[in-house]
Structures are given as C-alpha cells and as structure tokens.
Design a protein around this motif. Sequence first.
Motif, mmCIF file in Angstrom:
data_model
loop_
_atom_site.group_PDB
_atom_site.id
_atom_site.type_symbol
_atom_site.label_atom_id
_atom_site.label_comp_id
_atom_site.label_asym_id
_atom_site.label_seq_id
_atom_site.Cartn_x
_atom_site.Cartn_y
_atom_site.Cartn_z
ATOM 1 N N VAL A 19 0.839 -1.205 0.000
ATOM 2 C CA VAL A 19 0.000 0.000 0.000
ATOM 3 C C VAL A 19 0.875 1.257 0.000
ATOM 4 O O VAL A 19 0.575 2.247 -0.662
ATOM 5 C CB VAL A 19 -0.939 0.000 1.242
ATOM 6 N N TYR A 20 1.989 1.190 0.746
ATOM 7 C CA TYR A 20 2.892 2.342 0.862
ATOM 8 C C TYR A 20 4.248 1.860 1.375
ATOM 9 O O TYR A 20 4.307 0.923 2.176
ATOM 10 C CB TYR A 20 2.310 3.373 1.844
ATOM 11 N N GLU A 21 5.295 2.517 0.923
ATOM 12 C CA GLU A 21 6.622 2.182 1.445
ATOM 13 C C GLU A 21 7.480 3.441 1.474
ATOM 14 O O GLU A 21 7.435 4.262 0.559
ATOM 15 C CB GLU A 21 7.293 1.127 0.544
ATOM 16 N N ASP A 22 8.235 3.594 2.533
ATOM 17 C CA ASP A 22 9.298 4.597 2.547
ATOM 18 C C ASP A 22 10.505 4.008 3.261
ATOM 19 O O ASP A 22 10.559 2.799 3.497
ATOM 20 C CB ASP A 22 8.812 5.944 3.133
ATOM 21 N N GLU A 23 11.454 4.844 3.625
ATOM 22 C CA GLU A 23 12.719 4.359 4.174
ATOM 23 C C GLU A 23 12.539 3.524 5.456
ATOM 24 O O GLU A 23 13.234 2.533 5.672
ATOM 25 C CB GLU A 23 13.591 5.579 4.472
ATOM 26 N N ASN A 24 11.585 3.919 6.271
ATOM 27 C CA ASN A 24 11.444 3.301 7.593
ATOM 28 C C ASN A 24 10.237 2.401 7.769
ATOM 29 O O ASN A 24 10.166 1.644 8.742
ATOM 30 C CB ASN A 24 11.330 4.402 8.676
ATOM 31 N N THR A 25 9.289 2.495 6.856
ATOM 32 C CA THR A 25 7.969 1.906 7.102
ATOM 33 C C THR A 25 7.420 1.225 5.857
ATOM 34 O O THR A 25 7.662 1.678 4.739
ATOM 35 C CB THR A 25 6.986 3.030 7.532
ATOM 36 N N LEU A 26 6.677 0.140 6.086
ATOM 37 C CA LEU A 26 5.960 -0.523 4.990
ATOM 38 C C LEU A 26 4.503 -0.709 5.410
ATOM 39 O O LEU A 26 4.222 -1.047 6.570
ATOM 40 C CB LEU A 26 6.602 -1.896 4.724
ATOM 41 N N ALA A 27 3.596 -0.493 4.464
ATOM 42 C CA ALA A 27 2.179 -0.787 4.684
ATOM 43 C C ALA A 27 1.740 -1.751 3.596
ATOM 44 O O ALA A 27 2.052 -1.543 2.410
ATOM 45 C CB ALA A 27 1.351 0.495 4.638
ATOM 46 N N PHE A 28 1.040 -2.806 3.985
ATOM 47 C CA PHE A 28 0.613 -3.817 3.005
ATOM 48 C C PHE A 28 -0.720 -4.402 3.438
ATOM 49 O O PHE A 28 -1.124 -4.304 4.609
ATOM 50 C CB PHE A 28 1.682 -4.923 2.858
ATOM 51 N N LEU A 29 -1.410 -5.044 2.473
ATOM 52 C CA LEU A 29 -2.719 -5.624 2.771
ATOM 53 C C LEU A 29 -2.571 -6.840 3.672
ATOM 54 O O LEU A 29 -1.706 -7.695 3.444
ATOM 55 C CB LEU A 29 -3.431 -6.052 1.484
ATOM 56 N N ASP A 30 -3.438 -6.927 4.679
ATOM 57 C CA ASP A 30 -3.505 -8.128 5.513
ATOM 58 C C ASP A 30 -4.016 -9.289 4.643
ATOM 59 O O ASP A 30 -4.956 -9.134 3.862
ATOM 60 C CB ASP A 30 -4.457 -7.876 6.690
ATOM 61 N N ILE A 31 -3.394 -10.451 4.800
ATOM 62 C CA ILE A 31 -3.734 -11.613 3.980
ATOM 63 C C ILE A 31 -5.144 -12.151 4.272
ATOM 64 O O ILE A 31 -5.753 -12.803 3.423
ATOM 65 C CB ILE A 31 -2.671 -12.719 4.197
ATOM 66 N N ALA A 32 -5.650 -11.850 5.455
ATOM 67 C CA ALA A 32 -6.987 -12.328 5.869
ATOM 68 C C ALA A 32 -7.770 -11.137 6.434
ATOM 69 O O ALA A 32 -7.884 -10.961 7.650
ATOM 70 C CB ALA A 32 -6.855 -13.434 6.915
ATOM 71 N N PRO A 33 -8.294 -10.284 5.552
ATOM 72 C CA PRO A 33 -8.843 -9.000 6.010
ATOM 73 C C PRO A 33 -10.149 -9.119 6.780
ATOM 74 O O PRO A 33 -11.003 -9.936 6.442
ATOM 75 C CB PRO A 33 -9.078 -8.250 4.687
ATOM 76 N N VAL A 34 -10.277 -8.296 7.796
ATOM 77 C CA VAL A 34 -11.563 -8.130 8.495
ATOM 78 C C VAL A 34 -12.564 -7.509 7.512
ATOM 79 O O VAL A 34 -13.698 -7.964 7.396
ATOM 80 C CB VAL A 34 -11.378 -7.233 9.740
ATOM 81 N N ASN A 35 -12.152 -6.465 6.844
ATOM 82 C CA ASN A 35 -12.866 -5.883 5.696
ATOM 83 C C ASN A 35 -11.843 -5.654 4.593
ATOM 84 O O ASN A 35 -10.646 -5.483 4.882
ATOM 85 C CB ASN A 35 -13.516 -4.544 6.070
ATOM 86 N N HIS A 36 -12.294 -5.655 3.357
ATOM 87 C CA HIS A 36 -11.353 -5.454 2.244
ATOM 88 C C HIS A 36 -10.600 -4.129 2.416
ATOM 89 O O HIS A 36 -11.210 -3.113 2.771
ATOM 90 C CB HIS A 36 -12.093 -5.462 0.911
ATOM 91 N N GLY A 37 -9.305 -4.159 2.172
ATOM 92 C CA GLY A 37 -8.476 -2.972 2.354
ATOM 93 C C GLY A 37 -7.785 -2.936 3.713
ATOM 94 O O GLY A 37 -6.939 -2.066 3.952
ATOM 95 N N HIS A 38 -8.149 -3.872 4.597
ATOM 96 C CA HIS A 38 -7.482 -4.015 5.909
ATOM 97 C C HIS A 38 -5.971 -4.032 5.682
ATOM 98 O O HIS A 38 -5.447 -4.899 4.987
ATOM 99 C CB HIS A 38 -7.980 -5.325 6.532
ATOM 100 N N SER A 39 -5.293 -3.046 6.237
ATOM 101 C CA SER A 39 -3.864 -2.873 5.987
ATOM 102 C C SER A 39 -3.067 -3.001 7.275
ATOM 103 O O SER A 39 -3.580 -2.730 8.367
ATOM 104 C CB SER A 39 -3.604 -1.487 5.381
ATOM 105 N N LEU A 40 -1.815 -3.402 7.126
ATOM 106 C CA LEU A 40 -0.886 -3.492 8.251
ATOM 107 C C LEU A 40 0.237 -2.499 8.011
ATOM 108 O O LEU A 40 0.762 -2.425 6.894
ATOM 109 C CB LEU A 40 -0.321 -4.916 8.361
ATOM 110 N N VAL A 41 0.575 -1.738 9.035
ATOM 111 C CA VAL A 41 1.655 -0.758 8.932
ATOM 112 C C VAL A 41 2.758 -1.182 9.894
ATOM 113 O O VAL A 41 2.511 -1.330 11.097
ATOM 114 C CB VAL A 41 1.144 0.655 9.264
ATOM 115 N N VAL A 42 3.958 -1.394 9.353
ATOM 116 C CA VAL A 42 5.040 -1.955 10.166
ATOM 117 C C VAL A 42 6.317 -1.130 10.018
ATOM 118 O O VAL A 42 6.622 -0.644 8.923
ATOM 119 C CB VAL A 42 5.344 -3.427 9.768
ATOM 120 N N PRO A 43 7.077 -1.003 11.106
ATOM 121 C CA PRO A 43 8.424 -0.439 10.964
ATOM 122 C C PRO A 43 9.309 -1.461 10.258
ATOM 123 O O PRO A 43 9.121 -2.671 10.449
ATOM 124 C CB PRO A 43 8.887 -0.240 12.420
#
Length: 133
Positions: A19-43
């Motif tokens: 979904v998004y990436e920069d130097e420190n962080t990645l955001a991606f879709l959860d493989i088993a979404p509660v609702n479509h578009g459920h995203s995870l944001v991780v350092p």
Amino acid sequence: MSDCIFCKIIKKELPSYKVYEDENTLAFLDIAPVNHGHSLVVPKEHYQHIEEIPPELLAKVILVVQKVGQSIKKNLASGYNLQLNNDSVAGQVVPHLHFHVIPRHEGDGLKLWSQAEYPEGKAEEVLNKIKIN
Ligand code: 5GP
Ligand code: ZN
C-alpha cells in the motif's frame, strides 16, 4: 529477525500487496482482512512491542498509519479502526510490531469488545497502579 514473517515481507523474500513504502515503514494488505483494504503498517526494523521502538521511529510509523487511514477514508470506506495487538495475551500472533488499519462501512456488523463499569473503589485502586507522575 530471520524467522519473522513480516521481516521476510519487508526484505521482499515473501510477496505482499504493498500500500505504501518509505525508508522506515511498509504498509501492506492483511492476507486475511476483516474488511477489504485491511492494511498493516510496520516499521522496517524488527521490534515486537510498542514499548521497545524508539519514539522517533514510532512517530514516523504513526504518520504512515495516518496516511493509510486518509487513503482508505478518501477512496474506500466511511471510517476505520486502528488496532495494535501488543503481546500474545492481547492477540498478537506475529511478533513484529504492526498497526491494523481496518476499513469500516455502515452496517458491516463488526463488533468491538464488551465493556463493564468499575465496581466501587476499583477505579482508584487501578489508577494508583498505573498513573504516571
Ligand atoms: P496479529 O494478530 O499479530 O495482530 O495480526 C497478524 C496479522 O497478520 C493477521 O491479521 C494476519 O491475517 C496477518 N498475516 C499473517 N501472515 C501474513 C502474511 O504472510 N501476509 C500478510 N499480508 N498478512 C499476514
Ligand atoms: Zn520482524
């Protein structure tokens, strides 16, 4: 951490829908979404708990949580829930700090946790244990 599934996603050793990436962080879709578009944001650096991540890095990750929420609200849903499962007792399965951004729709039926009032005297007792300063 070599056997961490999210570290593998960050290093592109495993695929993800980014979904998004920069130097420190990645955001991606959860493989088993509660609702479509459920995203995870991780350092990108591995920390298990929010208590351990340096505050300056946490601030950067939170700004990405805000960006993802803005995109979800603009393009997909009426609102969203943020969730952080911190420790296995709180439901943390993947031991790499991650914020869930869960799109919400009118009438989607998703139930949050149940609540109850404090018994007499309990609020003061608990407050004395956890209050800061
Ligand atoms: P936790 O319970 O640790 O807060 O949430 C872990 C989340 O990671 C779950 O919602 C689960 O569906 C998601 N997840 C687990 N493995 C993978 C994976 O390999 N890829 C992606 N995209 N999500 C995963
Ligand atoms: Zn990791």
